[in-house]
Design an enzyme around this catalytic site. Sequence first.
Site, short mmCIF file in Angstrom:
data_model
loop_
_atom_site.label_atom_id
_atom_site.label_comp_id
_atom_site.label_asym_id
_atom_site.label_seq_id
_atom_site.Cartn_x
_atom_site.Cartn_y
_atom_site.Cartn_z
N HIS A 100 -8.25 1.16 1.81
CA HIS A 100 -8.05 1.04 3.25
C HIS A 100 -8.96 2.01 4.00
CE1 HIS A 100 -4.81 -0.53 6.21
NE2 HIS A 100 -5.96 -0.38 6.84
N GLU A 113 0.84 -1.20 0.00
CA GLU A 113 0.00 0.00 0.00
C GLU A 113 0.87 1.25 0.00
OE1 GLU A 113 -2.80 -0.15 3.24
OE2 GLU A 113 -3.80 -1.95 2.48
#
Length: 527
Positions: free
Chosen positions: A280, A262
Amino acid sequence: MTKPKVLVSDKMDPNAARIFAEMGCDVDVITGETPEQLIARIGEYDGLAIRSSTKVTKEILDAAPNLKVIGRAGIGVDNVDIPYASSKGVVVMNTPFGNSITTAEHAIALMFALARQIPEANAQTQAGLWPKNGFMGVEVTGKTLGLIGAGNIGSIVAARALGLKMKVVAFDPFLTPERAVEMGVEKGDLDTLLAKADFITLHTPLTEQTRNILSKENLAKTKKGVRIINCARGGLVDEAALKEAMDAGHVAGAALDVFETEPAKASPLFGTPNFICTPHLGASTNEAQVNVALQVAEQMADFLVNGGVTNALNMPSLSAEEAPKLKPYMALAEKLGSLVGQLTTGTVPRVSIHTEGAAAELNARPIVAAVLNGFLRVQSDTVNMVNAPFLAKDLGIEVREVKTEREGDYHTLVRVSVKTEAGERSVAGTLFSNAEPRLVELFGIKVEAELTGDMLYIVNEDAPGFIGRIGTLLGENSINIGTFNLGRREAGGEAVLLLSVDNPVTSAVLDQARKLPGVKKVMALKF
């Protein structure tokens, strides 16, 4: 008294700064700095409040000699080097409950989105296609939800699923049969869950045991047409294997809020039909952001001002209610650990902490940590309550805890024993008036003493005239005696003498004392 200083280095609800100030801390909110800027700044702070942007690395910790606590507003602490923080004696806290409902609701939302293919239907409808016959969904009612991880968030998801009339099969090594009954779920092993589940949702931390728990092999064990949701941690699902299973038609759909890397700029799953992803967002609600910010501020300020320890990942929790009761016990434990550490030479493979009477009814972990802190401080001036257990483990010291709730000679007692080459040696202490630490036994000899400041420890033959000789020696060297504590095994046998003195005893005076008739051992102690 100087106020503790706290740095808030990531954006969070402004009420966090207000709480820090109201609870007695000086707080600076400085966000968006580079690692180099943070390294240059962090040295003056006692506390560091972060979210996910700040990476607390070894370099930052080395630049923070005053740092006592790091507070992560949220659950994940992947951005903190916890082992190194522990070695530096820094408490690491998170807020595991502040965004639990938000994350659980996101998982349920993604389950519904998968079941009815809402994102793709929305996109095509807005494109003017009106694809009424192109999307055939499934109901969740009566379906089986496989829950991997039945902790705080997982249990909330289970409750919501049961409310939707789903069946829930849960896999969690820590889930007891009694807790499963309480939750209303079926406890099963992983293979059972994989075989039964129509939907699988993950709510477990990323560890070496859980990494790729949905691997290619395990995905092959799932029911054909299964749908998978992950709002926990990237790396729990093998993304390439999931792509392969979806392309083959074995997995009907997947929804990921987290990715192994990420920000996820690329993924083999991007563009796959019936794949949904969000960046997220599990904790991204107004309520959750306020909750975690307020909680981390309260926890950190409580630690810095009152000594309370809540939701720490590398230290026993100690509530504000427990702290006053445990404080005198921890002082006693640290002094006993220090005493036995100063009086013991050679390798110590085992340290045992035995609590008796009222002490046995308390939270033992802070008492154990205090003993190890005192014991190991002889070897390192950087040891503290946080890193002492880790240092003991690194040194190969076995730590044992024993509790005896019945009272012995004392209403409350803490005994510290060490295994040495010469055998087991122990010291014991109690609290006078429930607050004042006192030594009551030293290596099997009854002796009552306050362990404080500079002290002199003498082992000698019990014979007339010795006390006068040692008093004369100290007087001739202008050393004033504060307290005088005696103990002996038997008349005429081995005796011990513990003296508190107003000035440190020099090595020259120690040498003179060793030459006195009947002296077997002389040591200077410091508390």
